[in-house]
Design a protein around this motif. Structure first.
Motif, PDB file in Angstrom:
ATOM      1  N   ILE A  90       0.818  -1.213   0.000  1.00  0.00           N
ATOM      2  CA  ILE A  90       0.000   0.000   0.000  1.00  0.00           C
ATOM      3  C   ILE A  90       0.853   1.264   0.000  1.00  0.00           C
ATOM      4  O   ILE A  90       0.398   2.311  -0.467  1.00  0.00           O
ATOM      5  N   SER A  91       2.090   1.190   0.477  1.00  0.00           N
ATOM      6  CA  SER A  91       2.939   2.381   0.434  1.00  0.00           C
ATOM      7  C   SER A  91       3.286   2.771  -0.997  1.00  0.00           C
ATOM      8  O   SER A  91       3.646   3.916  -1.268  1.00  0.00           O
ATOM      9  N   SER A  92       3.150   1.812  -1.920  1.00  0.00           N
ATOM     10  CA  SER A  92       3.431   2.108  -3.336  1.00  0.00           C
ATOM     11  C   SER A  92       2.371   3.023  -3.946  1.00  0.00           C
ATOM     12  O   SER A  92       2.568   3.557  -5.035  1.00  0.00           O
ATOM     13  N   TYR A  93       1.245   3.196  -3.242  1.00  0.00           N
ATOM     14  CA  TYR A  93       0.163   4.043  -3.753  1.00  0.00           C
ATOM     15  C   TYR A  93       0.206   5.438  -3.139  1.00  0.00           C
ATOM     16  O   TYR A  93      -0.810   6.137  -3.099  1.00  0.00           O
ATOM     17  N   ALA A  94       1.393   5.846  -2.680  1.00  0.00           N
ATOM     18  CA  ALA A  94       1.526   7.149  -2.034  1.00  0.00           C
ATOM     19  C   ALA A  94       1.078   8.290  -2.934  1.00  0.00           C
ATOM     20  O   ALA A  94       0.504   9.280  -2.462  1.00  0.00           O
ATOM     21  N   ASP A  95       1.323   8.175  -4.238  1.00  0.00           N
ATOM     22  CA  ASP A  95       0.948   9.229  -5.173  1.00  0.00           C
ATOM     23  C   ASP A  95      -0.429   9.020  -5.777  1.00  0.00           C
ATOM     24  O   ASP A  95      -0.947   9.904  -6.473  1.00  0.00           O
ATOM     25  N   ASP A  96      -1.039   7.883  -5.518  1.00  0.00           N
ATOM     26  CA  ASP A  96      -2.369   7.588  -6.051  1.00  0.00           C
ATOM     27  C   ASP A  96      -3.100   6.657  -5.085  1.00  0.00           C
ATOM     28  O   ASP A  96      -3.306   5.478  -5.367  1.00  0.00           O
ATOM     29  N   ALA A 129      -0.471  -2.150   8.691  1.00  0.00           N
ATOM     30  CA  ALA A 129       0.523  -1.755   7.684  1.00  0.00           C
ATOM     31  C   ALA A 129       1.909  -1.928   8.307  1.00  0.00           C
ATOM     32  O   ALA A 129       2.131  -1.565   9.462  1.00  0.00           O
ATOM     33  N   THR A 130       2.830  -2.473   7.551  1.00  0.00           N
ATOM     34  CA  THR A 130       4.133  -2.826   8.112  1.00  0.00           C
ATOM     35  C   THR A 130       5.222  -1.849   7.641  1.00  0.00           C
ATOM     36  O   THR A 130       4.979  -0.662   7.511  1.00  0.00           O
ATOM     37  N   ALA A 131       6.422  -2.368   7.403  1.00  0.00           N
ATOM     38  CA  ALA A 131       7.599  -1.497   7.272  1.00  0.00           C
ATOM     39  C   ALA A 131       7.489  -0.464   6.152  1.00  0.00           C
ATOM     40  O   ALA A 131       7.982   0.663   6.307  1.00  0.00           O
ATOM     41  N   GLY A 132       6.872  -0.814   5.033  1.00  0.00           N
ATOM     42  CA  GLY A 132       6.761   0.153   3.943  1.00  0.00           C
ATOM     43  C   GLY A 132       6.038   1.412   4.378  1.00  0.00           C
ATOM     44  O   GLY A 132       6.460   2.534   4.074  1.00  0.00           O
ATOM     45  N   MET A 133       4.939   1.241   5.113  1.00  0.00           N
ATOM     46  CA  MET A 133       4.188   2.396   5.600  1.00  0.00           C
ATOM     47  C   MET A 133       4.881   3.053   6.785  1.00  0.00           C
ATOM     48  O   MET A 133       4.741   4.268   6.991  1.00  0.00           O
ATOM     49  N   ARG A 134       5.628   2.283   7.569  1.00  0.00           N
ATOM     50  CA  ARG A 134       6.403   2.908   8.645  1.00  0.00           C
ATOM     51  C   ARG A 134       7.413   3.890   8.055  1.00  0.00           C
ATOM     52  O   ARG A 134       7.627   4.986   8.598  1.00  0.00           O
ATOM     53  N   LEU A 135       8.025   3.502   6.950  1.00  0.00           N
ATOM     54  CA  LEU A 135       8.977   4.392   6.278  1.00  0.00           C
ATOM     55  C   LEU A 135       8.272   5.623   5.712  1.00  0.00           C
ATOM     56  O   LEU A 135       8.724   6.760   5.901  1.00  0.00           O
ATOM     57  N   LEU A 136       7.160   5.409   5.020  1.00  0.00           N
ATOM     58  CA  LEU A 136       6.441   6.532   4.405  1.00  0.00           C
ATOM     59  C   LEU A 136       5.920   7.490   5.471  1.00  0.00           C
ATOM     60  O   LEU A 136       5.922   8.710   5.265  1.00  0.00           O
ATOM     61  N   ASN A 137       5.501   6.948   6.603  1.00  0.00           N
ATOM     62  CA  ASN A 137       4.948   7.788   7.658  1.00  0.00           C
ATOM     63  C   ASN A 137       5.987   8.754   8.219  1.00  0.00           C
ATOM     64  O   ASN A 137       5.644   9.848   8.678  1.00  0.00           O
ATOM     65  N   VAL A 138       7.249   8.364   8.181  1.00  0.00           N
ATOM     66  CA  VAL A 138       8.311   9.241   8.670  1.00  0.00           C
ATOM     67  C   VAL A 138       8.748  10.227   7.592  1.00  0.00           C
ATOM     68  O   VAL A 138       8.937  11.415   7.854  1.00  0.00           O
ATOM     69  N   THR A 139       8.902   9.742   6.366  1.00  0.00           N
ATOM     70  CA  THR A 139       9.449  10.591   5.305  1.00  0.00           C
ATOM     71  C   THR A 139       8.415  11.536   4.707  1.00  0.00           C
ATOM     72  O   THR A 139       8.759  12.628   4.273  1.00  0.00           O
ATOM     73  N   ASP A 140       7.141  11.114   4.666  1.00  0.00           N
ATOM     74  CA  ASP A 140       6.099  11.963   4.086  1.00  0.00           C
ATOM     75  C   ASP A 140       4.784  11.678   4.806  1.00  0.00           C
ATOM     76  O   ASP A 140       3.918  10.965   4.297  1.00  0.00           O
ATOM     77  N   PRO A 141       4.598  12.264   5.998  1.00  0.00           N
ATOM     78  CA  PRO A 141       3.402  11.975   6.793  1.00  0.00           C
ATOM     79  C   PRO A 141       2.096  12.296   6.077  1.00  0.00           C
ATOM     80  O   PRO A 141       1.095  11.594   6.269  1.00  0.00           O
ATOM     81  N   ASP A 142       2.088  13.340   5.255  1.00  0.00           N
ATOM     82  CA  ASP A 142       0.855  13.706   4.549  1.00  0.00           C
ATOM     83  C   ASP A 142       0.423  12.607   3.590  1.00  0.00           C
ATOM     84  O   ASP A 142      -0.769  12.256   3.516  1.00  0.00           O
ATOM     85  N   LYS A 143       1.381  12.084   2.840  1.00  0.00           N
ATOM     86  CA  LYS A 143       1.046  10.999   1.915  1.00  0.00           C
ATOM     87  C   LYS A 143       0.655   9.733   2.679  1.00  0.00           C
ATOM     88  O   LYS A 143      -0.256   9.001   2.273  1.00  0.00           O
ATOM     89  N   SER A 144       1.337   9.485   3.784  1.00  0.00           N
ATOM     90  CA  SER A 144       0.989   8.336   4.614  1.00  0.00           C
ATOM     91  C   SER A 144      -0.439   8.456   5.125  1.00  0.00           C
ATOM     92  O   SER A 144      -1.223   7.494   5.074  1.00  0.00           O
ATOM     93  N   ASP A 145      -0.807   9.651   5.607  1.00  0.00           N
ATOM     94  CA  ASP A 145      -2.171   9.874   6.102  1.00  0.00           C
ATOM     95  C   ASP A 145      -3.196   9.707   4.989  1.00  0.00           C
ATOM     96  O   ASP A 145      -4.298   9.174   5.224  1.00  0.00           O
ATOM     97  N   ALA A 146      -2.839  10.160   3.775  1.00  0.00           N
ATOM     98  CA  ALA A 146      -3.770  10.039   2.656  1.00  0.00           C
ATOM     99  C   ALA A 146      -4.014   8.580   2.303  1.00  0.00           C
ATOM    100  O   ALA A 146      -5.157   8.169   2.021  1.00  0.00           O
ATOM    101  N   VAL A 147      -2.952   7.777   2.300  1.00  0.00           N
ATOM    102  CA  VAL A 147      -3.099   6.350   2.011  1.00  0.00           C
ATOM    103  C   VAL A 147      -3.965   5.670   3.072  1.00  0.00           C
ATOM    104  O   VAL A 147      -4.899   4.930   2.764  1.00  0.00           O
TER     105      VAL A 147
END
Length: 545
Positions: A90-96, A129-147
């Motif tokens: 699911i972290s792969s859908y950060a832009d969509d 959500a596991t490590a992929g989203m843990r990474l996204l949540n730190v690097t881009d919280p807005d995109k993580s929240d959107a997903v």
């Protein structure tokens, strides 16, 4: 006449209300007294999604409600499993974020089909959500929240029970993931004090009686972006609190050591390894890769090597303790178009030696023993189950599931010397086969050099399933959730206490309606009698003049 009209309307309204109450009361009494088959489903269910870094899967679990009463924890079994709920993690859908919806809906449809419809509203649904989203949540919280917002909306639109959206669809801590995998492995091996339920027939779901607790297995879990190690050490009392997890399952207490190494999953480790190769080659156009087969070449972009969360920034510093070094003078825009060619040499020994450089074994160790990066890790104790990428790699290189150390080393060495043409003759997709040499040598460095496995403690089962049930954190998460999730049985029909209550209510309605009718009839009778008396009364004689 104008003054009498409202009274006439009010009288008609009272007649109507009285009639309706009588009809409602009689109808309700008749219906409540009809033969009624009241049934509560003895099975309870849960739907759980694994939002991994490279894929999303879903499992449906079931258990008998009585087992929670008897053991304090549900004796669960897997009813259904979907290995692919979309094309990527699911972290792969950060832009969509909306792109993840079709895959989720496909799996939700499966869950709706296997769970009885009358149980849908009572069945809790979860996503971890596991490590992929843990990474996204730190690097881009807005995109993580959107997903996560789209995930929660999609789950909320299902027929299943989601009262606490943020708690039921959340980003898991790595330690929670590791602890849940440990529960899965030990439950299925009947180590926790109950016989596991493995069938989907009701009488197969519940054990007849408790069994003794047996020595537990440790769990080694290797994902795409993180790796976890969880086991009960020889002396649990020595484990610092920050590394200790206490579980209560089936009436027994278990104190685990558990730790999650972020960025040390197989995919991120390979990315870091390749970035180091390119850097050490002086950023040459062609770089030799000892972990790839002879005859195989491939290209990587600077964007892939240097811009990932585990390559630069706070996550890289937290996980690896350093950032990857990009080519001098290369801008952010240049990274997207800059490419490097890596050419395989198939050298197992060099692959292993370079894999070891990914770990900082010399970091300061405040509380020994430490594995790497200064992280406290007790020496292995007991048997272990090696899950996920550990097991996929073992199957991919043709290694026995319970190899000796010699068999483990031989299988890795023999696979790494296979050429690209030789790999074409082996099963599995080529995109996986060309990564297995790196993965087995990376696993070797993890097990031997980081976690200190040797001939004295080597007892590892590389496995994907136990009793035909898929291993991973999903089952363990569900079992643990039965300890604290408030669940209600799904029932069909009306139970006896409800029937009695409804009967009393309808009798009261009938009595009220009858009293209104009697009251109206009485008033009408009085009115009629009054009218007749008025008509019969003699007229007074006229006064004489």
């Amino acid at each position: 006449m104008g003054l009498k009209r409202p009274a006439s309307c009010f009288s008609a309204l009272l007649w109507l209300v009285a009639a309706l109450l009588v009809i409602l009361g009689i109808t309700g009494i008749v219906l409540v007294n009809q033969p009624n088959e009241y049934y509560c489903n003895p099975q309870e269910y849960a739907v759980v999604f694994d939002g991994g870094s490279s894929h999303t899967s879903m499992a449906v679990y079931q258990w008998l409600a009585d087992t929670i009463t008897e053991y304090g924890t549900g004796v669960a079994s897997q009813l259904a499993f979907e290995s692919s709920c979309g094309e990527a993690g699911i972290s792969s859908y950060a832009d969509d974020p909306e792109g993840l919806v079709p895959g989720f809906e496909k799996c939700l449809e499966t869950a709706s089909l296997v769970i009885p419809e009358y149980s849908h509203a009572k069945t809790p649904i979860f996503l971890g959500a596991t490590a992929g989203m843990r990474l996204l949540n730190v690097t881009d919280p807005d995109k993580s929240d959107a997903v996560m917002a789209v995930v929660r909306e999609t789950l909320a639109s299902s027929p299943f029970h989601l009262p606490y959206e943020k708690e039921q669809a959340t980003i898991l801590r790595g330690e929670k993931e590791g602890s849940s995998s440990w529960i899965s492995a030990n439950y299925l091996e009947a180590n926790l004090g109950v016989e596991p339920a493995t069938g989907d027939v009701i009488h197969d779901l519940s054990p007849s009686e408790p069994i003794p607790v047996k020595p537990t297995f440790g769990a080694l879990d290797l994902g795409g972006a993180s790796t976890q190690v969880t086991f009960i050490p020889d002396t649990p009392g020595d484990v610092p609190d920050e590394y200790l997890a206490n579980l209560r399952l089936y009436g027994h207490e278990f104190d685990q050591y558990t730790y999650s190494f972020l960025c040390y999953g197989a995919n991120e480790a390979r990315r870091r390894f390749e970035a180091n190769l390119v850097k050490d080659s002086g950023f040459a156009n062609v770089t030799l890769n000892p972990c790839s087969p002879v005859g195989y070449s491939y290209e990587l972009t600077g964007d892939y090597l240097w811009k990932a969360p585990c390559s630069k920034g706070p996550i890289a510093m937290e996980g690896w303790g350093s950032e990857t070094t990009s080519a001098p003078g290369v801008s952010e825009d240049d990274m997207e178009v800059m490419t490097y060619t890596l050419k395989g040499t198939g050298d197992a020994k060099q692959c292993y030696n370079l894999s070891k450089t990914l770990f900082d074994f010399d970091a300061k160790c405040d509380k020994p023993p430490c594995s790497f990066n200064g992280v406290y890790t007790p020496l292995p104790h007991g048997s272990f189950k090696a899950l996920s990428t550990y097991a996929y790699t073992a199957v991919g290189i043709g290694m026995p599931s319970k190899p000796t150390i010699e068999e483990f080393n031989t299988a890795g060495d023999d696979f790494c010397v296979k050429t690209y043409d030789e790999l074409k003759n082996l099963p599995d997709k080529m995109k996986y086969k060309v990564t297995y040499c790196f993965q087995i040598m990376y696993i070797k460095a993890l097990l031997f050099d980081a976690f200190k496995f040797d001939a004295s403690n080597w007892e590892i089962d590389f496995t994907l399933q136990v009793n035909d049930v898929d291993l991973g954190w999903l089952l363990g998460f569900t079992i643990n959730a039965t300890n604290w999730v408030p669940l209600e049985q799904a029932c069909v029909g009306i139970n006896s206490s409800t029937s009695i209550g409804l009967l009393i209510i309808f009798i009261i309605i009938l009595v009220v309606g009858l009293l209104l009718l009697l009251h109206k009839l009485y008033r009408e009778c009085l009115a009629v009698e009054g009218g007749e008396s008025y008509q019969r009364a003699p007229s007074k004689p006229a006064d004489k003049a």
